[in-house]
Design an enzyme around this catalytic site. Structure first.
Site, PDB file in Angstrom:
ATOM      1  N   GLU A 107      -1.734  -9.077   4.072  1.00  0.00           N
ATOM      2  CA  GLU A 107      -1.620  -9.492   5.444  1.00  0.00           C
ATOM      3  C   GLU A 107      -3.109  -9.747   5.846  1.00  0.00           C
ATOM      4  OE1 GLU A 107      -1.041  -6.574   4.127  1.00  0.00           O
ATOM      5  OE2 GLU A 107      -1.332  -5.095   5.481  1.00  0.00           O
ATOM      6  N   HIS A 126      -3.557  -5.341   0.458  1.00  0.00           N
ATOM      7  CA  HIS A 126      -3.035  -5.976   1.588  1.00  0.00           C
ATOM      8  C   HIS A 126      -2.883  -7.277   1.708  1.00  0.00           C
ATOM      9  CE1 HIS A 126      -2.745  -1.847   4.096  1.00  0.00           C
ATOM     10  NE2 HIS A 126      -3.609  -1.420   3.031  1.00  0.00           N
ATOM     11  N   GLY A 170      -3.204 -15.581  34.180  1.00  0.00           N
ATOM     12  CA  GLY A 170      -3.259 -15.287  32.688  1.00  0.00           C
ATOM     13  C   GLY A 170      -2.179 -16.131  32.151  1.00  0.00           C
ATOM     14  N   VAL A 171      -2.264 -16.239  30.650  1.00  0.00           N
ATOM     15  CA  VAL A 171      -1.557 -17.141  29.783  1.00  0.00           C
ATOM     16  C   VAL A 171       0.026 -16.609  29.837  1.00  0.00           C
ATOM     17  CG1 VAL A 171      -1.324 -17.771  27.714  1.00  0.00           C
ATOM     18  CG2 VAL A 171      -3.428 -17.180  28.310  1.00  0.00           C
ATOM     19  N   ASP A 172       0.168 -15.275  29.659  1.00  0.00           N
ATOM     20  CA  ASP A 172       1.512 -14.676  29.439  1.00  0.00           C
ATOM     21  C   ASP A 172       2.550 -15.102  30.905  1.00  0.00           C
ATOM     22  OD1 ASP A 172       0.548 -13.719  27.111  1.00  0.00           O
ATOM     23  OD2 ASP A 172       0.535 -11.686  27.869  1.00  0.00           O
ATOM     24  N   SER A 173       1.957 -14.647  32.093  1.00  0.00           N
ATOM     25  CA  SER A 173       2.759 -14.796  32.994  1.00  0.00           C
ATOM     26  C   SER A 173       2.892 -16.263  33.438  1.00  0.00           C
ATOM     27  CB  SER A 173       2.196 -14.197  34.416  1.00  0.00           C
ATOM     28  OG  SER A 173       1.086 -14.758  34.659  1.00  0.00           O
ATOM     29  N   SER A 174       1.906 -17.286  33.006  1.00  0.00           N
ATOM     30  CA  SER A 174       1.883 -18.721  33.415  1.00  0.00           C
ATOM     31  C   SER A 174       3.171 -19.446  32.254  1.00  0.00           C
ATOM     32  CB  SER A 174       0.706 -19.205  33.122  1.00  0.00           C
ATOM     33  OG  SER A 174      -0.212 -18.634  33.866  1.00  0.00           O
ATOM     34  N   CYS A 228       0.889  -1.102  -0.020  1.00  0.00           N
ATOM     35  CA  CYS A 228       0.070   0.070  -0.094  1.00  0.00           C
ATOM     36  C   CYS A 228       0.899   1.148   0.041  1.00  0.00           C
ATOM     37  CB  CYS A 228      -1.101  -0.364   1.185  1.00  0.00           C
ATOM     38  SG  CYS A 228      -2.371   1.212   0.976  1.00  0.00           S
TER      39      CYS A 228
END
Ligand code: XMP
Length: 514
Positions: free
Chosen positions: A170, A168, A224-228, A79
């Site tokens: 993507e 685009h 949560g997912v990230d810290s786990s 683009c």
């Protein structure tokens, strides 16, 4: 050396999406501000120029000198990226007669062009542009057109490894977008496609061991997912040298503290659970202003975490589950660079902890894949996001233990219902929605139960679909499901006699009510 694609960001909303698509091709990539190309990095194998909210002829448009890149590395302009190169090298870009937005088909294209190989006849692409390329530079070649756009794609001089596409690739609606990006990343740039969850785990564990040696690390778990995932990765690297702290502020979901603590213990984590709910209930008593609630919980959380952290006298590192989108410096239209990096959570400087962020290169879906790779249970990996202040921002008005109890019971019925309801395609409703929860409203209404008149609370169910929480739509849950949940809540949760469904999208509403 880890090969990488560099995506130069000119401020488009879809820049992150380009990054995710490249990663889906098992290729590492970095998104950098348009003027921050790492010229001395030998691991770069190709460059993608993103779209932009600007027109190339705006005086304040983002401009960059590509002379040290052109001819050395393959370049794909998307683009604005395509328009920018067209204009810079002697072509012409003008406002389109009408802004083109939506689906279009590539009616003619060079089938054997390395960028377009394998695309279907009439391949559908997604357009979103106010400008159009009226002429391409001398020696450049048009390689694809649509009904309305003559220069939908072009290539540089001869076999030059430089391309521009007006559409685009993507976005999901470009049906062959992935094929086009694969052609560029794999065939043209020569990616070995060796960026995988397994390779990430292996190399990160080795790096963490080298970085941390025998040092002790502390990490705050949120459920949560990230810290786990960060905790499990660190545990794999340094075992018991990792101490995790999980604080219950009393505003978690029903039984969440107990259940999640149990999950963590099963994963072999060295975790300290701190029940600080009494402190938070005391501090929140009588407070009904949303931002004050947030401040009280934020500060209280740091106090409790810090008190626990201080007991771990040999700690040298603070680990966090920061992920890549938290760190990407994205450009806004005013040209300012915004950095939204989470910081050391207010831990005092004199504790002298260094920061360790093992997930800092991952997108959310990659965090999940890494979690699966390490054998974490699916229910931890697919957990919905949950706000730090928890149910406190879902109880409108002041907070009491009784209100939290009512909300926990209603929320538990809703969430369990979503997990148990399987759709025709075999997926659960829980996995189809981005986030869901119940909101306790500060109103009472009249109802009738048996022969009794009731005068009790109303709750609102909230369920949204989203990809990044920046925008969201209300989830179109089946009526039968909503009927069942409503019945279950009214019949089983003492204190509730009315259930509503929130049908607002974001914007203009937000996901949470407070
Ligand atoms: P909104 O309500 O702004 O929420 O549409 C977007 C996403 O952010 C979460 N959220 C929070 N997370 N602390 C957090 O850690 C907060 O104070 C907070 N407020 C909202 C929300 O749950 C949603 O996922």
């Amino acid at each position: 050396m880890q090969q990488k694609i560099i995506i130069l960001d000119f401020g488009s909303q879809t820049t992150q999406l380009i990054g995710r698509r490249v990663r889906e091709l098992d290729t590492f990539c970095e998104i950098l501000p348009y003027n921050k190309f790492p010229h001395d990095d030998d691991s770069v194998i190709g460059v993608i120029l993103s779209g932009s909210p600007y027109s190339v002829y705006d005086p304040e448009a983002f401009r960059v000198d590509l002379s040290k890149i052109r001819g050395r590395l393959p370049i794909l302009g998307i683009c604005y990226g395509a328009q920018y190169m067209a204009q810079t090298y002697g072509g012409k870009v003008e406002p389109a007669p009408s802004r083109e937005y939506g689906r279009a088909n590539l009616t003619t294209f060079e089938r054997e062009n390395p960028l377009l190989r394998g695309l279907q006849e009439n391949s559908q692409v997604w357009m979103s542009h106010g400008d159009t390329i009226m002429a391409i530079p001398e020696g450049f070649r048009c390689i694809a057109s649509t009904d309305k756009v003559r220069f939908a794609a072009y290539q540089g001089q001869g076999d030059e490894r430089l391309w521009g596409v007006q559409f685009h690739p993507e976005v999901f609606h470009s049906t062959d977008g992935t094929q086009l990006l694969r052609n560029f990343v794999v065939d043209i740039c020569g990616s070995h496609q060796d960026w995988s969850p397994a390779s990430f785990v292996e190399s990160t564990v080795a790096e963490l061991r080298a970085q941390l040696g025998n040092d002790r690390v502390i990490l705050g778990l949120s459920g949560g997912v990230d810290s786990s995932v960060a905790a499990v990765l660190l545990n794999k690297a340094i075992g018991d040298k990792l101490t995790c702290i999980f604080v219950d502020h009393g505003m978690l979901r029903k039984n969440e503290f107990r259940d999640v603590l149990h999950d963590y213990e099963c994963l072999g984590l060295n975790v300290i659970g701190v029940d600080a709910s009494a402190k938070f209930f005391a501090e929140l008593a009588g407070v009904d202003e949303p931002e004050r609630k947030r401040k009280i919980i934020g500060k209280g959380f740091i106090d409790v975490f810090e008190a626990e952290a201080r007991k771990i006298t040999d700690a040298r590192w603070l680990a966090q589950g920061t992920i890549y989108p938290d760190r990407i410096e994205s450009l806004n239209i005013t040209g300012k660079v915004i950095k939204s990096h989470h910081n050391v959570g207010g831990l005092p400087k004199e504790m002298n902890l260094s920061l360790c962020e093992p997930l800092k290169w991952l997108f959310k879906d990659e965090v999940r894949r890494v979690g699966r790779e390490m054998g974490m249970p699916e229910h931890l990996i697919t957990r919905h996001p949950f706000p730090g202040p928890g149910l406190a921002v879902r109880i409108l008005g002041d907070i009491t233990p009784e209100k939290v109890r009512i909300l926990q019971d209603a929320d538990d019925i809703f969430i369990r219902g979503l997990r148990e309801w399987t759709c025709e395609d075999g997926e659960t409703l829980y996995n189809k929605v981005w986030q869901a929860g119940v909101v306790l409203l500060p109103v009472k209404s009249v109802g009738v139960m048996g022969d009794e008149r009731t005068y009790e609370r109303a709750v609102a169910l909230r369920a949204v679909t989203s990809t990044d929480a920046m925008t969201a739509d209300w989830a179109h849950l089946p009526y039968e499901f909503m009927a069942k949940v409503s019945n279950d809540i009214i019949n089983h949760v003492r204190g509730v006699n009315r259930v509503c469904y929130d049908i607002s999208s974001k914007p203009p509403s937000t996901i949470e009510w407070e």
